[in-house]
Write an enzyme that holds these catalytic residues in place. Structure first.
Site, PDB file in Angstrom:
ATOM      1  N   HIS A  54      97.170   3.517  -0.470  1.00 16.06           N
ATOM      2  CA  HIS A  54      97.930   4.766  -0.494  1.00 16.06           C
ATOM      3  C   HIS A  54      97.441   5.558   0.711  1.00 16.06           C
ATOM      4  CE1 HIS A  54      98.849   3.434  -4.508  1.00 16.06           C
ATOM      5  NE2 HIS A  54      97.628   3.642  -4.933  1.00 16.06           N
ATOM      6  N   GLN A  57      95.913   9.234   1.032  1.00 17.49           N
ATOM      7  CA  GLN A  57      94.665   9.577   0.351  1.00 17.49           C
ATOM      8  C   GLN A  57      93.446   9.466   1.268  1.00 17.49           C
ATOM      9  OE1 GLN A  57      94.449   7.456  -3.400  1.00 17.49           O
ATOM     10  NE2 GLN A  57      96.447   8.215  -4.047  1.00 17.49           N
ATOM     11  N   ARG A  77      92.602  12.196 -10.388  1.00 16.27           N
ATOM     12  CA  ARG A  77      94.038  12.230 -10.137  1.00 16.27           C
ATOM     13  C   ARG A  77      94.550  13.663 -10.068  1.00 16.27           C
ATOM     14  NH1 ARG A  77      98.831   9.807 -13.972  1.00 16.27           N
ATOM     15  NH2 ARG A  77      98.209  11.618 -15.190  1.00 16.27           N
ATOM     16  N   HIS A 203     105.713   1.459 -10.222  1.00 21.89           N
ATOM     17  CA  HIS A 203     104.349   1.995 -10.144  1.00 21.89           C
ATOM     18  C   HIS A 203     103.427   1.457 -11.219  1.00 21.89           C
ATOM     19  CE1 HIS A 203     101.119   4.934 -10.985  1.00 21.89           C
ATOM     20  NE2 HIS A 203     101.098   5.082  -9.670  1.00 21.89           N
ATOM     21  N   ARG A 206     103.314   2.824 -17.325  1.00 24.55           N
ATOM     22  CA  ARG A 206     103.413   4.214 -17.776  1.00 24.55           C
ATOM     23  C   ARG A 206     104.542   4.955 -17.073  1.00 24.55           C
ATOM     24  NH1 ARG A 206      99.888   6.808 -15.575  1.00 24.55           N
ATOM     25  NH2 ARG A 206      98.800   5.231 -14.347  1.00 24.55           N
ATOM     26  N   HIS A 263      94.642  -4.214  -9.640  1.00 21.74           N
ATOM     27  CA  HIS A 263      93.466  -3.889 -10.453  1.00 21.74           C
ATOM     28  C   HIS A 263      93.263  -4.905 -11.576  1.00 21.74           C
ATOM     29  CE1 HIS A 263      93.114  -0.207  -8.225  1.00 21.74           C
ATOM     30  NE2 HIS A 263      94.233   0.277  -8.694  1.00 21.74           N
ATOM     31  N   ASP A 314      93.108   0.770  -1.506  1.00 22.91           N
ATOM     32  CA  ASP A 314      93.614   1.700  -2.502  1.00 22.91           C
ATOM     33  C   ASP A 314      93.504   3.157  -2.071  1.00 22.91           C
ATOM     34  OD1 ASP A 314      94.622   2.745  -4.830  1.00 22.91           O
ATOM     35  OD2 ASP A 314      93.083   1.962  -6.143  1.00 22.91           O
TER      36      ASP A 314
END
Length: 448
Positions: A54, A57, A77, A203, A206, A263, A314
């Site tokens: 990402h 980040q 987060r 994604h 969830r 992951h 990540d």
């Protein structure tokens, strides 16, 4: 563009070879032949891809290391959502360019960008729905990094279907708007070199309803998804579906070599084995998983099933290929209380880790690379044999020392699909990229 590299030693598809000439033509390895000419590089390796990032980040690296009370992934987060409210499209491009420069200097040749930042602050769509995807593509063009762009579908705040809130709204898509985003992303990468790829990334279980995951999975190309990263995620999926995350995903889609499961930290041995036998790649991000306190994957289950793994950075809290591999191996040593747990009898841990990461990333990024072989993309990295950690070593001991005793400072040259983008340890456009990158980091860190 053609180039000939004379390597004192090279790790090829057929193993280690001494004094060889590698001819690059049209971005691919054309030939590997014996050579009596003076070497131009000391140690030549295949350069792996970084399969999960990402990019934005990177600008918040180091800003979340103060104890706030019950710190975990979810508190991290919340800080990330507040940070991204300050990002403009120009910021996204500058950060991505600086990040790709750092990755290339660390020895990665390609990047899988799990791109979920789509909208303006507050969730307002840009006039061009692929505005920020185009900025990632522009950064790849600036740096010469191989790119597999993975636009992310993100629709809800949890399995109960709750609406997205706060910073999450910058990620939001409907299936219709996502189709427009994918079309725009395809246009954005059209001018990049032909080793560029476009995939898709629901994604997580969830964030995307089950029926939408199944429909997105029908798209051709690489498919990446976050799964079983956190124990809270396992509990939520169990509560709503009666199944654990990896098992639930397998009930929605046909896992195949096109899938990369990011992951899978809390997958059971049976789930990991099933995914491995289906050909899916385990996408591991050891530094981030350590930084967030995610947990430790049961790598024995992946290996026993003949599965592939690859490495991603990540959250980009640190860019170091050697350290990612070392962290993965050390986590397994700690969990099993044993040395060299990933290598077979008489095998090298360094080679097991490095070669595995090259092959897994090549598959995950749909990139015809992973080994130095005629016909493969010329994704290559040259190490300095005079580096203190490598001096006097040959063969697999080079990889053992590079990963466990050295660092990415030994990287001297990198080629991405034949593009010679790092020379003498520096990216060829560092003087142009670095000032804007540093200025943007300084400004954003005062805002955050």
């Amino acid at each position: 563009m053609s180039e000939i590299i004379i390597a004192a030693q090279a790790l090829t598809e057929d193993g280690w070879r001494n004094n060889v000439a590698i001819t690059i033509e049209g971005g691919r390895v054309e030939a590997i032949e014996p050579s009596d000419a003076p070497p131009t590089v000391d140690i030549l390796l295949p350069a792996p891809g970084n399969l999960h990032s990402h990019a934005f980040q990177r600008a918040m690296a180091g800003l979340t290391e103060q104890q706030t009370g019950n710190d975990n992934f979810w508190s991290w987060r919340a800080l990330m959502y507040r940070f991204l409210e300050a990002l403009t499209p120009d910021d996204v491009e500058v950060i991505a360019s600086g990040l790709m420069m750092e990755m290339l200097e660390a020895g990665y040749a390609a990047l899988g960008e799990f791109h979920y930042l789509h909208n303006a602050p507050g969730g307002t769509p840009y006039d061009n729905p692929a505005e920020l995807a185009a900025r990632i593509a522009a950064a790849a063009g600036t740096t010469g990094m191989g790119l597999t762009l993975l636009p992310v579908l993100y629709m809800q705040g949890g399995l109960d279907g709750r609406a997205l809130e706060g910073g999450q709204r910058r990620f939001a898509s409907t299936e219709d708007s996502f189709a427009a985003l994918m079309e725009g992303a395809a246009q954005a990468i059209a001018g990049l070199p032909d080793d560029t790829r476009l995939g898709v990334a629901p994604h997580s279980l969830r964030a995307v309803p089950a029926d939408a995951i199944a429909r997105v999975a029908a798209r051709p190309g690489p498919k990446h998804i976050h799964v079983a990263e956190q124990t809270a995620e396992v509990e939520e999926v169990l509560a709503h579906t009666g199944a654990r995350p990896m098992a639930h995903l397998a009930s929605l889609v046909d896992l195949s070599p096109e899938w990369t499961l990011i992951h899978c930290t809390h997958g059971t041995a049976a789930e990991l084995g099933e995914a491995a036998r289906a050909g899916a790649v385990a996408g591991l991000c050891p530094i981030t998983e350590s930084n967030l306190g995610d947990g430790i994957i049961e790598m024995a289950a992946v290996q026993e099933a003949g599965g592939r793994f690859g490495i991603g950075s990540d959250s980009n809290v640190r860019i170091s290929l050697a350290e990612e591999l070392r962290t993965l191996d050390y986590s397994q040593r700690l969990a099993r209380r044993a040395r060299n747990p990933l290598a077979g009898p008489g095998q090298s841990s360094g080679r097991t880790l490095y070669q595995g990461a090259c092959l897994g990333a090549a598959q995950a990024l749909a990139r015809g690379a992973g080994t130095i072989a005629p016909g493969n993309l010329a994704d290559l990295v040259a190490l300095d044999g005079a580096a203190p950690s490598l001096a006097g070593l040959t063969g697999d001991r080079v990889l053992d020392a590079h990963i466990f005793a050295g660092d990415d400072g030994a990287v001297r040259d990198v080629w991405s699909a034949g593009r010679h983008v790092v020379r003498g340890g520096r990216h060829v456009a560092r003087d142009r990229i670095a000032p804007a990158f540093m200025a943007t980091l300084r400004r954003l860190r005062t805002v955050a």
